[in-house]
Design an enzyme around this catalytic site. Structure first.
Site, short mmCIF file in Angstrom:
data_model
loop_
_atom_site.label_atom_id
_atom_site.label_comp_id
_atom_site.label_asym_id
_atom_site.label_seq_id
_atom_site.Cartn_x
_atom_site.Cartn_y
_atom_site.Cartn_z
N ARG A 100 -11.41 -15.20 -4.43
CA ARG A 100 -12.53 -15.90 -4.42
C ARG A 100 -13.86 -15.19 -5.30
NH1 ARG A 100 -14.63 -17.22 1.61
NH2 ARG A 100 -16.57 -17.33 0.70
N ARG A 121 -25.10 -24.47 8.67
CA ARG A 121 -25.72 -23.27 8.20
C ARG A 121 -27.20 -23.43 8.00
NH1 ARG A 121 -20.84 -21.20 5.55
NH2 ARG A 121 -21.22 -19.34 4.40
N LYS A 143 -15.50 -14.34 10.71
CA LYS A 143 -15.58 -15.73 11.37
C LYS A 143 -14.08 -16.23 11.19
CE LYS A 143 -18.87 -17.82 9.39
NZ LYS A 143 -19.44 -16.47 8.58
N ARG A 181 -25.80 -14.57 -1.13
CA ARG A 181 -25.13 -15.07 0.11
C ARG A 181 -25.79 -14.58 1.37
NH1 ARG A 181 -19.15 -14.00 -0.55
NH2 ARG A 181 -18.67 -15.16 1.20
N ARG A 241 -12.46 -7.84 0.33
CA ARG A 241 -11.75 -9.09 0.49
C ARG A 241 -11.56 -9.60 -0.82
NH1 ARG A 241 -14.39 -13.63 4.44
NH2 ARG A 241 -15.57 -14.17 2.57
P1 AMP Z 1 -17.52 -19.78 3.32
O1 AMP Z 1 -16.25 -19.70 3.17
O2 AMP Z 1 -18.26 -20.15 4.83
O3 AMP Z 1 -18.15 -18.25 3.14
O4 AMP Z 1 -18.56 -20.43 2.38
C1 AMP Z 1 -18.49 -20.36 1.11
C2 AMP Z 1 -19.44 -21.03 0.28
O5 AMP Z 1 -19.33 -22.32 0.50
C3 AMP Z 1 -20.89 -20.55 0.69
O6 AMP Z 1 -21.47 -19.54 0.05
C4 AMP Z 1 -21.70 -21.94 0.29
O7 AMP Z 1 -21.97 -21.98 -0.89
C5 AMP Z 1 -20.71 -22.87 0.65
N1 AMP Z 1 -20.92 -23.79 2.05
C6 AMP Z 1 -19.87 -23.37 3.08
N2 AMP Z 1 -20.41 -23.86 4.17
C7 AMP Z 1 -21.50 -24.45 3.88
C8 AMP Z 1 -22.57 -24.94 4.64
N3 AMP Z 1 -22.51 -25.42 6.12
N4 AMP Z 1 -23.69 -25.38 4.11
C9 AMP Z 1 -23.75 -25.03 2.80
N5 AMP Z 1 -22.90 -24.49 1.90
C10 AMP Z 1 -21.89 -24.27 2.50
#
Ligand code: AMP
Length: 188
Positions: free
Chosen positions: A134, A89, A14, A146, A128
């Site tokens: 991260r 999400r 994404k 996740r 990654r």
């Molecule tokens: P991402 O960078 O989108 O993979 O997000 C990393 C982490 O941020 C996720 O594993 C969640 O813990 C948190 N996170 C990001 N976006 C959301 C969302 N829309 N709702 C809840 N948690 C989120």
């Protein structure tokens, strides 16, 4: 306005595709993951709370991410459209997003889901993790948590937009350019 959701599990590409989409289509990129990581980098109280949850691979509360999206949309009120990445999400987040857009007389025009196998996701995320800095990418237990959160809480969001006739999916494996071409095709 044209509002797009780029949808898919962690590691589905994404972020990578978002960069190319915003350049081609002039949308404003809103990634809740990026917004949360910037709160963490700035050591804000919200960031400190979110970090604990993110390090376990769980979702942060809906109210937190909806609040962040609301203020980001207000900051960019003149955008010709938004690209939502990693949001919504949960179905509750999708309903909140629809309501925020409705206030602007707008809606989600399209959700594009990137389809990638679990095996490929884990491989990509571990790779990654070697360079992203991260912590949630470096540990296979957190990566699996996740993906599980995605399966338990996030897949239903596709059904929400499918019911509104806004859903489409494309294969998310292959070269970055090939996947971007598929995205451009469905963008029309
Ligand atoms: P991402 O960078 O989108 O993979 O997000 C990393 C982490 O941020 C996720 O594993 C969640 O813990 C948190 N996170 C990001 N976006 C959301 C969302 N829309 N709702 C809840 N948690 C989120």
């Amino acid at each position: 306005m044209f509002n797009l959701i780029l949808f898919g599990p962690p590691g589905s590409g994404k972020g990578t595709q978002s960069e190319k989409i915003i350049e081609r289509f002039g949308l404003k990129h809103l990634s809740t993951g990026d917004l949360l990581r910037s709160e963490i980098a700035n050591a804000t109280p919200l960031g400190m709370q979110a970090k604990e949850i993110m390090d376990k691979g769980q979702l942060v509360p809906d109210a937190v991410v909806v609040g962040m999206i609301r203020s980001a949309m207000e900051r960019h009120a003149d955008a010709k459209g938004f690209l939502f990445d990693g949001f919504p999400r949960t179905v509750a987040q999708a309903e909140a997003l629809d309501a925020l857009l409705a206030e602007k007389g707008a809606s989600i025009n399209l959700m594009i889901a990137l389809i990638v196998s679990d095996e490929e996701l884990i491989k990509r995320l571990l790779q990654r993790g070697l360079t992203s800095g991260r912590s949630d990418d470096s540990n296979e237990t957190v990566i699996r948590a996740r993906i599980e959160e995605y399966q338990n809480k996030t897949t239903a969001v596709a059904g929400h937009y499918r019911a509104l006739n806004r859903y489409t999916s494309i294969p998310g494996e292959g070269s970055i350019e090939d996947i971007f071409e598929r995205i451009c095709e469905v963008m029309g």
